[in-house]
Design an enzyme around this catalytic site. Sequence first.
Site, PDB file in Angstrom:
ATOM      1  N   ASN A   2      33.789  47.548  40.025  1.00  0.00           N
ATOM      2  CA  ASN A   2      33.004  46.588  38.729  1.00  0.00           C
ATOM      3  C   ASN A   2      32.082  46.755  38.442  1.00  0.00           C
ATOM      4  O   ASN A   2      30.998  46.932  37.033  1.00  0.00           O
ATOM      5  CB  ASN A   2      33.572  45.537  38.843  1.00  0.00           C
ATOM      6  CG  ASN A   2      34.946  44.831  37.854  1.00  0.00           C
ATOM      7  OD1 ASN A   2      35.142  46.206  37.921  1.00  0.00           O
ATOM      8  ND2 ASN A   2      35.668  43.794  38.122  1.00  0.00           N
TER       9      ASN A   2
ATOM     10  N   GLU B 246      39.955  47.460  46.318  1.00  0.00           N
ATOM     11  CA  GLU B 246      38.621  46.645  47.061  1.00  0.00           C
ATOM     12  C   GLU B 246      38.522  45.424  47.737  1.00  0.00           C
ATOM     13  O   GLU B 246      39.465  44.711  47.538  1.00  0.00           O
ATOM     14  CB  GLU B 246      37.442  46.440  46.038  1.00  0.00           C
ATOM     15  CG  GLU B 246      36.503  46.641  45.961  1.00  0.00           C
ATOM     16  CD  GLU B 246      35.430  47.037  44.518  1.00  0.00           C
ATOM     17  OE1 GLU B 246      36.210  46.049  43.654  1.00  0.00           O
ATOM     18  OE2 GLU B 246      34.795  47.245  44.602  1.00  0.00           O
TER      19      GLU B 246
ATOM     20  N   SER C 177      37.159  39.654  40.312  1.00  0.00           N
ATOM     21  CA  SER C 177      36.721  40.793  40.199  1.00  0.00           C
ATOM     22  C   SER C 177      35.298  40.878  39.808  1.00  0.00           C
ATOM     23  O   SER C 177      34.619  42.158  40.391  1.00  0.00           O
ATOM     24  CB  SER C 177      36.785  41.338  38.612  1.00  0.00           C
ATOM     25  OG  SER C 177      38.087  41.347  38.026  1.00  0.00           O
TER      26      SER C 177
HETATM   27  P1  NAD Z   1      45.428  35.867  33.613  1.00  0.00           P
HETATM   28  O1  NAD Z   1      44.747  35.375  32.482  1.00  0.00           O
HETATM   29  O2  NAD Z   1      46.555  37.097  32.601  1.00  0.00           O
HETATM   30  O3  NAD Z   1      46.183  34.747  34.574  1.00  0.00           O
HETATM   31  C1  NAD Z   1      45.817  33.945  34.644  1.00  0.00           C
HETATM   32  C2  NAD Z   1      47.334  33.535  35.398  1.00  0.00           C
HETATM   33  O4  NAD Z   1      46.467  32.101  36.124  1.00  0.00           O
HETATM   34  C3  NAD Z   1      47.599  32.800  34.063  1.00  0.00           C
HETATM   35  O5  NAD Z   1      49.368  33.169  34.626  1.00  0.00           O
HETATM   36  C4  NAD Z   1      47.247  31.132  34.329  1.00  0.00           C
HETATM   37  O6  NAD Z   1      48.422  30.132  33.915  1.00  0.00           O
HETATM   38  C5  NAD Z   1      47.307  30.557  35.505  1.00  0.00           C
HETATM   39  N1  NAD Z   1      46.997  29.747  36.646  1.00  0.00           N
HETATM   40  C6  NAD Z   1      45.400  29.138  35.941  1.00  0.00           C
HETATM   41  N2  NAD Z   1      45.480  27.990  36.614  1.00  0.00           N
HETATM   42  C7  NAD Z   1      46.427  27.519  36.954  1.00  0.00           C
HETATM   43  C8  NAD Z   1      46.543  26.601  38.497  1.00  0.00           C
HETATM   44  N3  NAD Z   1      45.794  25.690  38.137  1.00  0.00           N
HETATM   45  N4  NAD Z   1      47.471  26.920  38.955  1.00  0.00           N
HETATM   46  C9  NAD Z   1      48.682  28.356  38.847  1.00  0.00           C
HETATM   47  N5  NAD Z   1      48.170  28.763  38.257  1.00  0.00           N
HETATM   48  C10 NAD Z   1      47.579  29.107  37.213  1.00  0.00           C
HETATM   49  O7  NAD Z   1      44.356  36.775  33.873  1.00  0.00           O
HETATM   50  P2  NAD Z   1      44.456  37.827  34.416  1.00  0.00           P
HETATM   51  O8  NAD Z   1      44.288  39.510  33.981  1.00  0.00           O
HETATM   52  O9  NAD Z   1      45.719  38.684  35.639  1.00  0.00           O
HETATM   53  O10 NAD Z   1      43.230  38.270  35.733  1.00  0.00           O
HETATM   54  C11 NAD Z   1      43.465  37.204  37.209  1.00  0.00           C
HETATM   55  C12 NAD Z   1      42.345  37.439  38.072  1.00  0.00           C
HETATM   56  O11 NAD Z   1      42.491  38.741  38.363  1.00  0.00           O
HETATM   57  C13 NAD Z   1      40.871  37.068  37.470  1.00  0.00           C
HETATM   58  O12 NAD Z   1      40.465  36.522  38.602  1.00  0.00           O
HETATM   59  C14 NAD Z   1      40.389  38.267  36.786  1.00  0.00           C
HETATM   60  O13 NAD Z   1      39.202  38.622  37.248  1.00  0.00           O
HETATM   61  C15 NAD Z   1      41.095  39.408  37.853  1.00  0.00           C
HETATM   62  N6  NAD Z   1      41.794  41.218  37.595  1.00  0.00           N
HETATM   63  C16 NAD Z   1      41.687  41.041  36.774  1.00  0.00           C
HETATM   64  C17 NAD Z   1      41.817  42.556  35.982  1.00  0.00           C
HETATM   65  C18 NAD Z   1      42.724  42.419  34.435  1.00  0.00           C
HETATM   66  O14 NAD Z   1      42.799  44.021  34.046  1.00  0.00           O
HETATM   67  N7  NAD Z   1      42.554  41.746  33.845  1.00  0.00           N
HETATM   68  C19 NAD Z   1      41.917  42.909  37.217  1.00  0.00           C
HETATM   69  C20 NAD Z   1      41.729  43.284  38.642  1.00  0.00           C
HETATM   70  C21 NAD Z   1      40.946  41.661  38.785  1.00  0.00           C
END
Ligand code: NAD
Length: 299
Positions: free
Chosen positions: A191, A153, A120
């Site tokens: 963002n 994006e 993000s």
């Molecule tokens: P989340 O915490 O729900 O999920 C992250 C996942 O990554 C977890 O299941 C974790 O076990 C896994 N993980 C961590 N280390 C790992 C590794 N070494 N190998 C494999 N898997 C691993 O997070 P999220 O909300 O899904 O966010 C993920 C990404 O998406 C971030 O970069 C975030 O900024 C971005 N994002 C989030 C949103 C939102 O609304 N939450 C929206 C757009 C983008």
Amino acid sequence: MKVAVVGFGMMGRQIAQVFAQQGHEVAVTDENKQALTAGIDEISNGPYGVKSAIAKGKMTANEGAKTLEAIRATSKIDDACKDADLVIEAVFEDLHLKREILSRLDSIVPQKALIASNTSTLGISKIASKLGKKERVLGMHFFNPAQVTKLVEIVKGEHTSLSTVQDAAKIVQMIGKTPIIARDEPGFVANRLGLTLYIEASRLFEEGVATIQDIDLAMKLGYNHPMGPFETADLVGLDTRLRNLEALFQQTGDEKWIPPKSLREMVNQGYIGDPTRRPGSKGGYYTYTGPNTQTHPPP
Ligand code: NAD
């Protein structure tokens, strides 16, 4: 097309479902085996999952079954990514972690594959700094809930080639969404705008100018936003939001992005957003501030 999703948390699940619904083969992987089982369950039974889509008439039972069949979960990153045309990384918002994952992918994925990060806020060029194939790396930033939101994006890093951007834009259109293209600046477009609103909303709340309910209503009724800034934060996850702001502050040094005290307090106390979407959470803003703060109850 063969798609691999690395990190099967909130966003990884949504993204995997979107591609599977469009008939693509999707391999998903996560270091946490529980996340794999929980993720498949959420795609089936979650609020934007297959069963809900069938019940709302947005998908037939046959399409629902095909969507689930198209998703393969594996705990091995090599197994998920070795023959992918597109890999989307969606692990925690942590520069070192993303860098490490992408440099592993560099040696696993086929030469022609696109490697996209769903970050993000973090710079794509920084995430890709250790890779050999930098020209095939870009940002593909999906929005929560990706099954519903129309925007992706596309972020062009310093070394991302034009053909990579064009290929990604075609993929985004192919899955029924609209791309916008942004230069690799912290927070990109959406963002930088969305978090600016959230920071200002938090200031209003902390200064006691209005309740969270009324601040949300201001944007919903005054500006026709479908959700207020606090409802959006609860949906995104307050821990993720905190990491996003910390990342923006670290990258820019701009004090504007220092996370609001109220956000840090909530995360420290275990309020990390909507508990149906953030397992283990005590709740979000509306639980934290209590039920009786609404000044204008709905009619
Ligand atoms: P989340 O915490 O729900 O999920 C992250 C996942 O990554 C977890 O299941 C974790 O076990 C896994 N993980 C961590 N280390 C790992 C590794 N070494 N190998 C494999 N898997 C691993 O997070 P999220 O909300 O899904 O966010 C993920 C990404 O998406 C971030 O970069 C975030 O900024 C971005 N994002 C989030 C949103 C939102 O609304 N939450 C929206 C757009 C983008």
